[in-house]
Scaffold this active site. Structure first.
Site, short mmCIF file in Angstrom:
data_model
loop_
_atom_site.label_atom_id
_atom_site.label_comp_id
_atom_site.label_asym_id
_atom_site.label_seq_id
_atom_site.Cartn_x
_atom_site.Cartn_y
_atom_site.Cartn_z
N PRO A 53 0.59 -1.27 0.31
CA PRO A 53 -0.37 0.11 -0.37
C PRO A 53 0.84 1.12 -0.12
O PRO A 53 1.24 1.29 1.17
CB PRO A 53 -0.77 0.00 1.22
CG PRO A 53 0.19 -1.02 2.13
CD PRO A 53 1.00 -1.97 1.07
N CYS A 54 1.12 1.53 -1.41
CA CYS A 54 2.48 2.92 -0.92
C CYS A 54 1.21 3.70 -0.75
O CYS A 54 2.14 4.92 -0.33
CB CYS A 54 3.13 2.97 -2.81
SG CYS A 54 3.79 1.63 -3.22
N HIS A 55 -0.02 4.22 -0.88
CA HIS A 55 -0.38 4.99 -1.19
C HIS A 55 -0.73 6.00 0.56
O HIS A 55 -1.06 6.79 1.45
CB HIS A 55 -2.06 5.04 -1.45
CG HIS A 55 -2.85 3.48 -0.66
ND1 HIS A 55 -2.81 2.65 -1.44
CD2 HIS A 55 -3.56 3.91 0.28
CE1 HIS A 55 -3.41 1.86 -0.34
NE2 HIS A 55 -3.96 2.68 0.61
#
Length: 85
Positions: A53-55
């Site tokens: 989950p880079c966000h």
DNA sequence: AATGAGGCCCTAA
DNA sequence: ATTAGGGCCTCAT
């Protein structure tokens, strides 16, 4: 274990609804001064391509920062997870 | 408060 | 070994 792997591992451990700053991620990865590299790495990951989950990684200012798929998308995702206002 | 310039760390070519 | 690039951070106008 390269820096990249460490960073990915750290980001992967971020619980839903919580966000970390690039600086924090870099610090946890070992090099607190490598926030730049973190950005580069997350950019290559370009999203949950590997279940990462880079966000959930934002800037120190509190702003969402950038996102390979678009800042708007990132904001939307974070709002869905109630991670931001 | 809002810009501009500089700097450090990593990866890929 | 060197060069270029990056979703950044901080300090100084």
């Amino acid at each position: 274990m390269s820096f990249t792997e460490k960073v990915l591992a750290v980001v992967k451990r971020i619980p839903k609804g919580q966000v970390l700053t690039y600086k924090e991620v870099a610090r946890r990865a070992g090099s607190k001064r490598a926030y730049r590299a973190v950005g580069n790495i997350l950019n290559r990951c370009g999203g949950m391509r590997s279940g990462i989950p880079c966000h959930r990684v934002v800037r120190s200012d509190g702003t969402v920062g950038g996102y390979a798929w678009g800042t708007k998308k990132k904001e939307k995702l974070l709002r869905k997870e109630k991670a931001i206002s």
